[in-house]
Scaffold this active site. Sequence first.
Site, short mmCIF file in Angstrom:
data_model
loop_
_atom_site.label_atom_id
_atom_site.label_comp_id
_atom_site.label_asym_id
_atom_site.label_seq_id
_atom_site.Cartn_x
_atom_site.Cartn_y
_atom_site.Cartn_z
N CYS A 2 0.84 -1.20 0.00
CA CYS A 2 0.00 0.00 0.00
C CYS A 2 0.88 1.26 0.00
CB CYS A 2 -0.87 0.01 1.25
SG CYS A 2 -1.91 -1.43 1.38
N ARG A 27 3.98 1.55 -6.96
CA ARG A 27 3.98 0.43 -6.00
C ARG A 27 2.90 -0.60 -6.33
NH1 ARG A 27 6.34 2.44 -1.02
NH2 ARG A 27 5.02 1.15 0.26
N TRP A 75 -3.10 -2.05 -1.73
CA TRP A 75 -2.71 -3.31 -2.37
C TRP A 75 -3.35 -4.37 -1.49
CZ3 TRP A 75 -0.30 -5.63 -6.41
CH2 TRP A 75 0.18 -6.90 -6.23
N ASN A 101 -0.71 0.50 6.05
CA ASN A 101 0.05 -0.38 5.15
C ASN A 101 0.62 -1.48 6.02
OD1 ASN A 101 1.58 -1.61 3.22
ND2 ASN A 101 3.24 -0.11 3.28
N GLY A 102 0.23 -2.73 5.74
CA GLY A 102 0.77 -3.84 6.54
C GLY A 102 -0.31 -4.90 6.75
N GLU A 487 14.89 -22.42 -13.61
CA GLU A 487 14.55 -21.02 -13.30
C GLU A 487 15.75 -20.11 -13.59
OE1 GLU A 487 12.10 -19.34 -12.94
OE2 GLU A 487 12.71 -17.53 -11.91
N LYS A 491 15.69 -16.95 -16.18
CA LYS A 491 16.07 -15.59 -15.76
C LYS A 491 17.09 -15.03 -16.75
CE LYS A 491 13.53 -14.54 -13.65
NZ LYS A 491 12.56 -15.53 -13.51
N GLU A 494 15.58 -14.40 -20.38
CA GLU A 494 14.50 -13.41 -20.55
C GLU A 494 14.97 -11.98 -20.32
OE1 GLU A 494 11.11 -13.49 -17.93
OE2 GLU A 494 12.27 -14.33 -16.32
N HIS A 510 23.25 -37.37 -21.85
CA HIS A 510 22.30 -37.85 -22.88
C HIS A 510 22.15 -36.81 -24.00
CE1 HIS A 510 21.25 -41.23 -20.36
NE2 HIS A 510 21.16 -40.39 -19.34
N LYS A 609 4.42 -8.41 -18.25
CA LYS A 609 4.46 -8.87 -16.86
C LYS A 609 3.38 -9.93 -16.65
CE LYS A 609 5.67 -9.34 -12.70
NZ LYS A 609 6.88 -10.19 -12.49
C1 AGP Z 1 9.02 -15.12 -15.28
O1 AGP Z 1 10.15 -14.33 -14.97
C2 AGP Z 1 8.17 -14.51 -16.36
N1 AGP Z 1 7.79 -13.19 -16.05
C3 AGP Z 1 7.02 -15.43 -16.76
O2 AGP Z 1 7.56 -16.70 -17.07
C4 AGP Z 1 5.92 -15.63 -15.70
O3 AGP Z 1 6.39 -16.40 -14.64
C5 AGP Z 1 4.75 -16.37 -16.38
O4 AGP Z 1 4.25 -15.56 -17.41
C6 AGP Z 1 3.62 -16.72 -15.40
O5 AGP Z 1 3.08 -15.54 -14.88
P1 AGP Z 1 2.10 -15.65 -13.60
O6 AGP Z 1 2.91 -16.21 -12.49
O7 AGP Z 1 1.68 -14.23 -13.35
O8 AGP Z 1 0.97 -16.54 -13.97
#
Ligand code: AGP
Length: 614
Positions: A2, A27, A75, A101-102, A487, A491, A494, A510, A609
């Site tokens: 928040c 935020r 939030w 906020n909290g 993962e 990272k 991307e 393999h 996002k």
């Molecule tokens: C991860 O760094 C990416 N931004 C992307 O793979 C993300 O995790 C994926 O689109 C799933 O998004 P969500 O967790 O909001 O469902």
Amino acid sequence: MCGIVGYVGEKQAYDILIKGLKRLEYRGYDSSGIAISGDEKDLKFYKRKGKVAKLEEFIGDRSTKGTIGIGHTRWATHGPANDENAHPHASGDGNLVLIHNGIIENYASLKKELEKRGHKFLSDTDTEVLIHLIEEVKKQENVSLFEAVRLSLTEVVGAYAIVVMDKNNPDELVLAKKSSPLVIGIGDNDFYVGSDATPIIEYTKNVVYLEDEEIAIISKKNGLKIKKLNNQDISPTIQELQMKLDVLEKGGYPHFMLKEIFEQPKTILDCMRGRVNAQKGFVSLGGIEDYATKILNANRIIIIACGTSWHAGLVGEYLIEDLARINVEVEYASEFRYRNPIINENDIVLAISQSGETADTLAAIKLAKSKGATILGICNVVGSTISRETHAGAYTHAGPEIGVASTKAFTAQVTVLSLLALSLAQKKGTIEKSKLNRLLFELESIPEKVAEVLKSDDLCKEIAAIYKDVNNALYLGRGYSFPVALEGALKLKEISYIHAEGYPAAEMKHGPIALIDEEMPVFVVATKGPSYEKVVSNIQEVKARKGKVISIVTKGDEDVKKAADHVIEIPHTEEQFAPILATIPFQLLSYHMAVMRECNVDQPRNLAKSVTVE
Ligand code: AGP
């Protein structure tokens, strides 16, 4: 999280509050509101779901006169995003208003007690309970607002940054802080309040950062006074802001992604708040409790997610099968929804999604729901579409994740999955008491261990500089660390646009081992655990082919140090929690390589996002 703003002085408060709320929009939030008063003691407050522009539209030409006020962007943590749950919240008699906020952890018990005393609540929020408590204490003890707030907070468990205003005393604001940030700006003969300095900096550079368990009063007549909750006087330390506005929005970090990486000790702590107490052998996900029996009797749990959330789901499979002995399958949502899967009433589907808006994940759970499965969710955005589509779920409480590359959301998801696995194992009796005890204490130590891992940032930066120009990279891990390899590779690719692949370490022979040469950096998770020796031999296989090895090891490891080109040490932890710690160096390495390649770290090309399209 928040956003909070406040003002008391000679100027009209309205413009300062609205502008301040807009400064805090970065935020992330789902509703907003303001309360304004003045010498006529004509307290008015307005609040609306949606953006600040919606609030302005609603206010229209309604009265906004007054030289004292508070404002809030919400939030949602408790209760969905709607007008009633937006802040400010008022006391029963309408004389007091508060913004917060909290998280008030013990709000339910406080609410029950207050309802017994005749208090009526208009919202589902924990915040409204707090302002009614302050009202009750002020009346019962017949004390000042400052003293009523101080006494009330001694009964509160949780995190808060609050500002309280009294209709009958429109000269002063009372503030208090614990775990959530609160800043006071010192003007010429006025005061400003903010969750951070961004709404303040254009008016004054002189600020006081409240410390935990401090309570302050700011008034035109009497200036600023600060006390500890135990009533001890505090002399304010005035600091002069050096940062520029855009850097302030990122908490002083150059990018949101780095800020969010460094928030992880706190976000993991927030994620566990009220859900684990090792001392008492307590572990529980409130939101899922009612479905525990169904889960324990289920055929299987089908975890459905995309991207990073899918990697968290893979850790979840290892955790739940290892600890609770329940069959788990992990499915890419986009595959699951189209392959005519077998689903029945006995299935539990667990959707994992930071945004709660990913189209494939939403479609997949709708399909499962239509076939009678029970749908649970682990989301970060309260009230998101996926969270509303589930029968029950648990929020990760990681706060808004602005950087497109998911970091703190991943570790928060894995933390929730760890809590779920431990809670199910405890209920099912598949874990010895001593092991459960050991794991609960270890889980509680993870936030400080994450803080320790973050100290390797400079080393990660040095290593990133060596490998920033490579074209390919391989990530390897075994067991619980295999999802970490996936993962880490995601990272890197991307945000730096370097091609990277994650593999189970044993799979290298393999096929992928054909790729190994002096141009190929291989990032290996080689922390102490059941498959440590095997991973060490994988490292030697890479070295034998002139590959470069960057390895994440348990602090004090000497064997890998001899074999690898670089090692990044993380504190010892149980293998179940290694994914949380081992992911951090990969986040930092990717971040620094992307920055050195002058990539747009927070908004990488081609990415969104939240992928709300198929
Ligand atoms: C991860 O760094 C990416 N931004 C992307 O793979 C993300 O995790 C994926 O689109 C799933 O998004 P969500 O967790 O909001 O469902």
